[in-house]
Design a protein around this motif. Structure first.
Motif, PDB file in Angstrom:
ATOM      1  N   LEU A 167       0.872  -1.168   0.000  1.00 20.69           N
ATOM      2  CA  LEU A 167       0.000   0.000   0.000  1.00 20.69           C
ATOM      3  C   LEU A 167       0.911   1.220   0.000  1.00 20.69           C
ATOM      4  O   LEU A 167       1.656   1.437   0.948  1.00 20.69           O
ATOM      5  CB  LEU A 167      -0.887   0.006   1.254  1.00 20.69           C
ATOM      6  CG  LEU A 167      -1.760  -1.230   1.462  1.00 20.69           C
ATOM      7  CD1 LEU A 167      -2.387  -1.205   2.852  1.00 20.69           C
ATOM      8  CD2 LEU A 167      -2.825  -1.318   0.387  1.00 20.69           C
ATOM      9  N   VAL A 168       0.879   1.989  -1.084  1.00 20.82           N
ATOM     10  CA  VAL A 168       1.732   3.178  -1.194  1.00 20.82           C
ATOM     11  C   VAL A 168       0.857   4.407  -1.025  1.00 20.82           C
ATOM     12  O   VAL A 168      -0.129   4.579  -1.742  1.00 20.82           O
ATOM     13  CB  VAL A 168       2.452   3.227  -2.562  1.00 20.82           C
ATOM     14  CG1 VAL A 168       3.330   4.478  -2.654  1.00 20.82           C
ATOM     15  CG2 VAL A 168       3.283   1.974  -2.777  1.00 20.82           C
ATOM     16  N   GLN A 169       1.225   5.256  -0.083  1.00 18.81           N
ATOM     17  CA  GLN A 169       0.472   6.476   0.201  1.00 18.81           C
ATOM     18  C   GLN A 169       1.313   7.691  -0.139  1.00 18.81           C
ATOM     19  O   GLN A 169       2.414   7.841   0.366  1.00 18.81           O
ATOM     20  CB  GLN A 169       0.095   6.509   1.684  1.00 18.81           C
ATOM     21  CG  GLN A 169      -0.544   7.811   2.121  1.00 18.81           C
ATOM     22  CD  GLN A 169      -0.801   7.846   3.612  1.00 18.81           C
ATOM     23  OE1 GLN A 169      -0.715   6.840   4.306  1.00 18.81           O
ATOM     24  NE2 GLN A 169      -1.095   9.025   4.117  1.00 18.81           N
ATOM     25  N   PHE A 170       0.787   8.556  -1.012  1.00 22.93           N
ATOM     26  CA  PHE A 170       1.438   9.833  -1.311  1.00 22.93           C
ATOM     27  C   PHE A 170       0.802  10.884  -0.411  1.00 22.93           C
ATOM     28  O   PHE A 170      -0.421  11.057  -0.411  1.00 22.93           O
ATOM     29  CB  PHE A 170       1.263  10.208  -2.785  1.00 22.93           C
ATOM     30  CG  PHE A 170       2.173   9.422  -3.685  1.00 22.93           C
ATOM     31  CD1 PHE A 170       3.416   9.933  -4.053  1.00 22.93           C
ATOM     32  CD2 PHE A 170       1.807   8.174  -4.147  1.00 22.93           C
ATOM     33  CE1 PHE A 170       4.269   9.193  -4.859  1.00 22.93           C
ATOM     34  CE2 PHE A 170       2.648   7.438  -4.959  1.00 22.93           C
ATOM     35  CZ  PHE A 170       3.881   7.946  -5.318  1.00 22.93           C
ATOM     36  N   LEU A 227      -4.208   2.684   6.556  1.00 22.34           N
ATOM     37  CA  LEU A 227      -3.317   1.796   5.805  1.00 22.34           C
ATOM     38  C   LEU A 227      -2.394   1.009   6.728  1.00 22.34           C
ATOM     39  O   LEU A 227      -2.102  -0.156   6.479  1.00 22.34           O
ATOM     40  CB  LEU A 227      -2.514   2.591   4.776  1.00 22.34           C
ATOM     41  CG  LEU A 227      -3.339   3.294   3.686  1.00 22.34           C
ATOM     42  CD1 LEU A 227      -2.417   4.004   2.708  1.00 22.34           C
ATOM     43  CD2 LEU A 227      -4.262   2.344   2.965  1.00 22.34           C
ATOM     44  N   GLY A 228      -1.948   1.649   7.800  1.00 24.29           N
ATOM     45  CA  GLY A 228      -1.113   0.962   8.790  1.00 24.29           C
ATOM     46  C   GLY A 228      -1.876  -0.181   9.437  1.00 24.29           C
ATOM     47  O   GLY A 228      -1.336  -1.276   9.623  1.00 24.29           O
ATOM     48  N   ASP A 229      -3.159   0.062   9.763  1.00 23.38           N
ATOM     49  CA  ASP A 229      -4.005  -0.982  10.354  1.00 23.38           C
ATOM     50  C   ASP A 229      -4.175  -2.149   9.389  1.00 23.38           C
ATOM     51  O   ASP A 229      -4.076  -3.313   9.776  1.00 23.38           O
ATOM     52  CB  ASP A 229      -5.392  -0.436  10.710  1.00 23.38           C
ATOM     53  CG  ASP A 229      -5.367   0.493  11.914  1.00 23.38           C
ATOM     54  OD1 ASP A 229      -4.317   0.595  12.585  1.00 23.38           O
ATOM     55  OD2 ASP A 229      -6.410   1.130  12.172  1.00 23.38           O
ATOM     56  N   ARG A 264     -11.765   4.433   3.207  1.00 23.54           N
ATOM     57  CA  ARG A 264     -12.326   3.718   4.354  1.00 23.54           C
ATOM     58  C   ARG A 264     -11.619   2.370   4.444  1.00 23.54           C
ATOM     59  O   ARG A 264     -11.254   1.787   3.421  1.00 23.54           O
ATOM     60  CB  ARG A 264     -13.821   3.510   4.175  1.00 23.54           C
ATOM     61  CG  ARG A 264     -14.608   4.798   4.213  1.00 23.54           C
ATOM     62  CD  ARG A 264     -16.110   4.539   4.191  1.00 23.54           C
ATOM     63  NE  ARG A 264     -16.420   3.158   3.827  1.00 23.54           N
ATOM     64  CZ  ARG A 264     -17.378   2.796   2.987  1.00 23.54           C
ATOM     65  NH1 ARG A 264     -18.112   3.697   2.392  1.00 23.54           N
ATOM     66  NH2 ARG A 264     -17.609   1.510   2.725  1.00 23.54           N
ATOM     67  N   LYS A 265     -11.457   1.895   5.657  1.00 24.12           N
ATOM     68  CA  LYS A 265     -10.755   0.627   5.883  1.00 24.12           C
ATOM     69  C   LYS A 265     -11.395  -0.506   5.072  1.00 24.12           C
ATOM     70  O   LYS A 265     -10.700  -1.307   4.448  1.00 24.12           O
ATOM     71  CB  LYS A 265     -10.775   0.306   7.375  1.00 24.12           C
ATOM     72  CG  LYS A 265      -9.892  -0.836   7.782  1.00 24.12           C
ATOM     73  CD  LYS A 265      -9.905  -0.942   9.302  1.00 24.12           C
ATOM     74  CE  LYS A 265      -8.907  -1.922   9.809  1.00 24.12           C
ATOM     75  NZ  LYS A 265      -8.836  -1.898  11.275  1.00 24.12           N
ATOM     76  N   ALA A 266     -12.735  -0.569   5.057  1.00 22.61           N
ATOM     77  CA  ALA A 266     -13.438  -1.635   4.327  1.00 22.61           C
ATOM     78  C   ALA A 266     -13.116  -1.589   2.838  1.00 22.61           C
ATOM     79  O   ALA A 266     -12.957  -2.624   2.185  1.00 22.61           O
ATOM     80  CB  ALA A 266     -14.940  -1.519   4.547  1.00 22.61           C
ATOM     81  N   ASP A 267     -13.014  -0.368   2.283  1.00 22.29           N
ATOM     82  CA  ASP A 267     -12.709  -0.221   0.856  1.00 22.29           C
ATOM     83  C   ASP A 267     -11.285  -0.681   0.548  1.00 22.29           C
ATOM     84  O   ASP A 267     -11.033  -1.304  -0.475  1.00 22.29           O
ATOM     85  CB  ASP A 267     -12.891   1.235   0.405  1.00 22.29           C
ATOM     86  CG  ASP A 267     -14.349   1.679   0.478  1.00 22.29           C
ATOM     87  OD1 ASP A 267     -15.246   0.805   0.421  1.00 22.29           O
ATOM     88  OD2 ASP A 267     -14.589   2.894   0.597  1.00 22.29           O
ATOM     89  N   GLY A 318       1.922 -10.240   4.910  1.00 21.73           N
ATOM     90  CA  GLY A 318       2.625 -10.052   3.642  1.00 21.73           C
ATOM     91  C   GLY A 318       2.335  -8.748   2.941  1.00 21.73           C
ATOM     92  O   GLY A 318       2.742  -8.533   1.803  1.00 21.73           O
ATOM     93  N   VAL A 319       1.616  -7.827   3.626  1.00 17.68           N
ATOM     94  CA  VAL A 319       1.280  -6.531   3.039  1.00 17.68           C
ATOM     95  C   VAL A 319       2.070  -5.439   3.764  1.00 17.68           C
ATOM     96  O   VAL A 319       2.082  -5.383   4.988  1.00 17.68           O
ATOM     97  CB  VAL A 319      -0.236  -6.241   3.115  1.00 17.68           C
ATOM     98  CG1 VAL A 319      -0.554  -4.828   2.635  1.00 17.68           C
ATOM     99  CG2 VAL A 319      -1.007  -7.262   2.293  1.00 17.68           C
ATOM    100  N   ALA A 320       2.739  -4.582   2.985  1.00 18.24           N
ATOM    101  CA  ALA A 320       3.524  -3.481   3.553  1.00 18.24           C
ATOM    102  C   ALA A 320       2.827  -2.156   3.272  1.00 18.24           C
ATOM    103  O   ALA A 320       2.095  -2.020   2.289  1.00 18.24           O
ATOM    104  CB  ALA A 320       4.919  -3.468   2.929  1.00 18.24           C
ATOM    105  N   HIS A 321       3.065  -1.167   4.135  1.00 15.65           N
ATOM    106  CA  HIS A 321       2.567   0.198   3.923  1.00 15.65           C
ATOM    107  C   HIS A 321       3.779   1.110   3.798  1.00 15.65           C
ATOM    108  O   HIS A 321       4.651   1.114   4.664  1.00 15.65           O
ATOM    109  CB  HIS A 321       1.696   0.631   5.108  1.00 15.65           C
ATOM    110  CG  HIS A 321       1.336   2.084   5.085  1.00 15.65           C
ATOM    111  ND1 HIS A 321       1.392   2.875   6.208  1.00 15.65           N
ATOM    112  CD2 HIS A 321       0.930   2.896   4.081  1.00 15.65           C
ATOM    113  CE1 HIS A 321       1.010   4.112   5.892  1.00 15.65           C
ATOM    114  NE2 HIS A 321       0.740   4.143   4.601  1.00 15.65           N
ATOM    115  N   VAL A 322       3.843   1.853   2.690  1.00 16.52           N
ATOM    116  CA  VAL A 322       4.951   2.781   2.453  1.00 16.52           C
ATOM    117  C   VAL A 322       4.355   4.159   2.218  1.00 16.52           C
ATOM    118  O   VAL A 322       3.461   4.322   1.385  1.00 16.52           O
ATOM    119  CB  VAL A 322       5.783   2.362   1.218  1.00 16.52           C
ATOM    120  CG1 VAL A 322       6.881   3.378   0.939  1.00 16.52           C
ATOM    121  CG2 VAL A 322       6.367   0.977   1.414  1.00 16.52           C
TER     122      VAL A 322
END
Length: 115
Positions: free
Chosen positions: A25-28, A43-45, A96-99, A52-56
């Motif tokens: 998950l890449v956040q600008f 995204l952190g949650d 939203r987290k669900a999305d 296996g999922v990273a947040h950058v």
């Protein structure tokens, strides 16, 4: 979450961080972006919840080269990358987290469908 990108890839070198084993998950973001803080939490949650999922997080102001190449027009913008760095989803605004979970589920199922 929004539409599928035409075939584009983001490398670990460009991100300055390792890709997730299954997805990233890449956040600008920008410094004064209020919704970016909430997006960071969501995204952190999700990254903590899904193995296996990273947040950058990428500072859009310091990475204008990447912003232009990926056509990022507002913050927050979230990209979902598969395990090879291919962009499978792109969305602007606070998700939203669900999305995020639904879009991530789609991206991960595409990965297994192709095997």
């Amino acid at each position: 979450m929004g539409g599928v990108m035409r075939s584009m890839t983001v490398s670990e070198t460009e991100l300055g961080a390792a890709l997730g084993e299954r997805a990233t998950l890449v956040q600008f973001s920008t410094a004064f972006c209020q919704p970016c803080r909430a997006t960071r939490r969501v995204l952190g949650d999700v990254a903590a919840l899904v193995p296996g999922v990273a947040h950058v997080e990428v500072d859009a102001e310091s990475r204008l080269d990447l912003v232009r190449r990926l056509e990022i027009v507002s913050t927050p913008t979230v990209l979902i990358l598969d395990n090879s760095g291919n962009i499978v989803k792109k969305a602007s605004g606070q998700p939203r987290k669900a999305d995020v979970l639904a879009a991530l589920g789609q991206a991960l199922s595409q990965d297994t469908d192709e095997m």
